[in-house]
Design a protein around this motif. Structure first.
Motif, PDB file in Angstrom:
ATOM      1  N   MET A   1      -7.374  -2.255  -1.292  1.00  0.00           N
ATOM      2  CA  MET A   1      -6.315  -1.255  -1.131  1.00  0.00           C
ATOM      3  C   MET A   1      -6.257  -0.288  -2.300  1.00  0.00           C
ATOM      4  O   MET A   1      -6.253   0.934  -2.139  1.00  0.00           O
ATOM      5  N   TRP A   2      -6.219  -0.833  -3.533  1.00  0.00           N
ATOM      6  CA  TRP A   2      -6.063   0.048  -4.692  1.00  0.00           C
ATOM      7  C   TRP A   2      -7.255   0.996  -4.827  1.00  0.00           C
ATOM      8  O   TRP A   2      -7.097   2.168  -5.190  1.00  0.00           O
TER       9      TRP A   2
ATOM     10  N   VAL B   1      -6.960   3.908  -2.334  1.00  0.00           N
ATOM     11  CA  VAL B   1      -5.940   4.876  -2.745  1.00  0.00           C
ATOM     12  C   VAL B   1      -6.438   5.707  -3.926  1.00  0.00           C
ATOM     13  O   VAL B   1      -6.253   6.924  -3.964  1.00  0.00           O
TER      14      VAL B   1
ATOM     15  N   GLU C   1       0.830  -1.201   0.000  1.00  0.00           N
ATOM     16  CA  GLU C   1       0.000   0.000   0.000  1.00  0.00           C
ATOM     17  C   GLU C   1       0.868   1.256   0.000  1.00  0.00           C
ATOM     18  O   GLU C   1       0.537   2.246  -0.669  1.00  0.00           O
TER      19      GLU C   1
ATOM     20  N   THR D   1       0.609   3.845  -3.008  1.00  0.00           N
ATOM     21  CA  THR D   1       0.215   5.203  -2.653  1.00  0.00           C
ATOM     22  C   THR D   1       1.219   6.222  -3.184  1.00  0.00           C
ATOM     23  O   THR D   1       0.839   7.287  -3.694  1.00  0.00           O
TER      24      THR D   1
END
Length: 232
Positions: free
Chosen positions: A127-128, A131, A83, A87
């Motif tokens: 996660m993606w 972000v 991450e 990020t």
């Protein structure tokens, strides 16, 4: 218009670049990237900044001056990335460029290519998507003339546009006939790089009814002018 493009060596960015070079009202296209494009055109100005992904100070104020529209098409796959790393390459890089651009060329329209399942809540399990959603939200708060987010889903590359990701290139090559069939059945859901480029130009010219556009809205904007309809 003077248009600034980030990510013109990629699949979507390459499609956007093509449409900009074809557009009669685009006077100049500045491409900022880590490597040169294998293309020569009287409208095109190439700015090669090999390390800007990790050091945005390589981009000068002059690179960002007098811009009417910025099309930000940079993106990386989250596969195999932490991450923190994702990020840095998605949120931090995008915002470093956009914040400087908004201070130097606040009259610009900024159009960002995101993803279909980006998470505006920034709280989801993906996660993606978190972000991407965080990046979208931060961009929309910047003092540009206008800022917009595109969330395409399935994209078919046309006119020699090629993905820089090996697995995606294989995907598009194998499934090209299926994508063509799907586009005929569901043209507002299976978008092409050509349609996305036309939509971004229309947004720069006239804006859009919403700040975050899904695939159907992107398609609608692309064909909202007589010129675009003639290409349909």
């Amino acid at each position: 218009m003077k248009v600034l493009i980030f990510g013109a060596t990629g699949m979507v960015g390459g499609g956007v670049l093509r449409e900009c070079l074809l557009a009669a009202d685009v006077e100049r296209v500045v491409s900022i990237g880590r490597s040169a494009l294998l293309l020569d055109h009287p409208k095109l100005v190439q700015v090669v900044r090999p390390n800007f992904a990790t050091d945005t100070s390589e981009i000068t104020d002059d690179d960002l001056r007098n811009v009417d529209a910025c099309f930000f098409c940079l993106g990386v796959s989250a596969s195999g990335l932490s991450e923190e790393k994702y990020t840095a390459l998605t949120y931090s890089l995008t915002m470093a460029v956009a914040e400087r651009l908004s201070s130097i060329s606040p009259q610009a329209s900024f159009v960002y290519v995101s993803g279909a399942r980006a998470d505006s809540s920034e709280q989801g399990s993906s996660m993606w998507a978190r972000v991407r959603g965080k990046t979208e939200n931060a961009l929309l708060r910047l003092p540009f003339k206008h800022a917009y987010v595109l969330r395409p889903a399935v994209i078919q590359p046309l006119n020699n546009a090629v993905s820089k990701t090996d697995s995606y290139r294989i995907f598009y090559k194998v499934l090209s006939p299926l994508l063509t069939f799907g586009r005929k059945l569901f043209p507002s859901h299976v978008l092409t790089t050509e349609v996305i480029g036309q939509a971004m130009l229309q947004i720069a010219r006239r804006g859009a009814p919403v700040s975050v556009l899904n695939a159907a809205a992107i398609y609608e904007v692309a064909y909202s002018s007589v010129e675009a309809n003639s290409k349909r």
